[in-house]
Design an enzyme around this catalytic site. Structure first.
Site, mmCIF file in Angstrom:
data_model
loop_
_atom_site.group_PDB
_atom_site.id
_atom_site.type_symbol
_atom_site.label_atom_id
_atom_site.label_comp_id
_atom_site.label_asym_id
_atom_site.label_seq_id
_atom_site.Cartn_x
_atom_site.Cartn_y
_atom_site.Cartn_z
ATOM 1 N N LYS A 1 -3.833 -0.574 10.563
ATOM 2 C CA LYS A 1 -3.466 -1.829 11.245
ATOM 3 C C LYS A 1 -2.011 -1.710 11.659
ATOM 4 O O LYS A 1 -1.200 -1.165 10.924
ATOM 5 C CB LYS A 1 -3.657 -3.033 10.314
ATOM 6 C CG LYS A 1 -3.134 -4.352 10.911
ATOM 7 C CD LYS A 1 -3.638 -5.579 10.164
ATOM 8 C CE LYS A 1 -2.796 -6.020 9.011
ATOM 9 N NZ LYS A 1 -1.396 -6.371 9.330
ATOM 10 N N ASP B 1 -2.037 -0.861 6.443
ATOM 11 C CA ASP B 1 -0.950 -1.221 7.352
ATOM 12 C C ASP B 1 -0.055 -0.024 7.624
ATOM 13 O O ASP B 1 0.340 0.693 6.692
ATOM 14 C CB ASP B 1 -0.076 -2.313 6.711
ATOM 15 C CG ASP B 1 -0.365 -3.688 7.280
ATOM 16 O OD1 ASP B 1 -0.883 -3.774 8.411
ATOM 17 O OD2 ASP B 1 -0.068 -4.676 6.584
ATOM 18 N N GLU C 1 -1.945 -14.287 12.880
ATOM 19 C CA GLU C 1 -1.237 -14.910 11.755
ATOM 20 C C GLU C 1 -0.431 -16.120 12.207
ATOM 21 O O GLU C 1 0.379 -16.047 13.141
ATOM 22 C CB GLU C 1 -0.313 -13.873 11.085
ATOM 23 C CG GLU C 1 0.465 -14.439 9.907
ATOM 24 C CD GLU C 1 1.082 -13.380 9.006
ATOM 25 O OE1 GLU C 1 0.841 -12.174 9.218
ATOM 26 O OE2 GLU C 1 1.822 -13.765 8.079
HETATM 27 O O1 KIV Z 1 0.583 -7.190 4.989
HETATM 28 C C1 KIV Z 1 -0.285 -8.075 4.884
HETATM 29 O O2 KIV Z 1 -0.665 -8.486 3.782
HETATM 30 C C2 KIV Z 1 -0.841 -8.623 6.109
HETATM 31 C C3 KIV Z 1 -1.733 -9.816 5.980
HETATM 32 C C4 KIV Z 1 -0.956 -11.008 5.624
HETATM 33 C C5 KIV Z 1 -2.547 -10.019 7.190
HETATM 34 O O3 KIV Z 1 -0.591 -8.136 7.155
#
Ligand code: KIV
Length: 272
Positions: free
Chosen positions: A121, A91, A190
């Site tokens: 992501k 992320d 989500e």
């Molecule tokens: O940060 C995270 O764990 C997420 C998931 C919930 C998809 O983005």
């Protein structure tokens, strides 16, 4: 059912695309540290997400906003060192890609160079398109994230299900197509109504991974500590508990304390 991709030695974007083509569901879980990632690596998990949910799970923040790029890089490189087979996605934290595509590219490059992950992501649709395009132009695979996007919690004001009204549902559909056209290899959806998620998964050709989005999508993701029953006081409707590890850990610690106090530990064989 025979799982077509079980034998691959390394999951890639191509493998994930093939799974969608053949109707094989994609299983994705989060990890933030080497020990948990090693346990995941013993399984056939397809995708490991180093989520910015580390802000909540590992650091105890109420939102995902405070986590920094440096912290995400430490978590992600620990996970990558343990994972051989799964595709690892990291992320991009809040403030590292919104509104400035050059900064977005620089952040994504740091993640890829310093962690060895397979992809990044980021949250949002049209509003972050320029950032997505610039990251993709450097050959870095991007996974999108629509619906409930926790980095925008201060705008939403609630973690309730998103896109229940037609206007917002249409915006999510529009953004899903934008992400696909931009070249994202997959997206997370989500906490949106199952019917909306199913529709999006059938309209776009890239894999749609759901969390709280029903089973009509191409795969599922959960936070590892949530599904193992380690996280306390987080029980959304979509969460299925696959263990009560939190309880097991507390019981084990309680037993250890009791053994130490009663001089039952260490015994003769546990000393030199
Ligand atoms: O940060 C995270 O764990 C997420 C998931 C919930 C998809 O983005």
């Amino acid at each position: 059912m025979a799982y077509l991709q079980t034998d691959v030695t390394k999951v890639t974007t191509r493998v994930l695309q093939n799974m969608k083509l053949h109707g094989e569901k994609i299983a994705m879980l989060t990890a933030y540290d080497f020990s948990m990632a090693q346990l995941l690596d013993r399984t056939k998990i397809d995708v490991v997400l180093v989520g910015d949910s580390a802000a909540n799970v590992m650091e105890g923040y109420k939102t995902t906003l405070p986590i920094t790029l440096d912290e995400m890089i430490v978590y992600a490189s620990s996970v990558v060192r343990a994972i051989n087979r799964a595709f690892v996605v990291v992320d991009m934290p809040f403030g590292t890609y919104q509104g400035n595509s050059k900064q977005a590219l620089a952040s994504a490059i740091r993640i890829m160079k310093e962690t060895g992950a397979d992809a990044v992501k980021l949250e949002g649709g049209e509003e972050v398109l320029e950032s997505i395009q610039r990251i993709l132009s450097a050959g870095i695979p991007v996974m999108g994230h629509l619906g409930l996007t926790p980095q925008s919690i201060n705008k939403f004001g609630t973690y309730a299900v998103r896109a229940t009204e037609e206007d917002e549902a249409n915006r999510v559909i529009h953004d899903a197509h934008i992400l696909e056209e931009a070249g994202c290899f997959a997206m997370v959806l989500e906490k949106v109504p199952a019917s909306l998620a199913t529709r999006i998964a059938s309209e776009v050709k890239i894999p749609v991974i759901g969390i709280g989005a029903g089973h009509g999508v191409d795969g599922q993701v959960l936070v590892l500590q949530d599904m193992l029953g380690i996280t306390q006081q987080f029980k959304p409707r979509y969460l299925r508990l696959y263990g009560h590890i939190g309880e097991d850990i507390s019981n084990a610690i309680q037993q250890y304390i009791s053994d130490v106090k009663s001089v039952n530990f260490p015994n003769e064989k546990e000393q030199y």
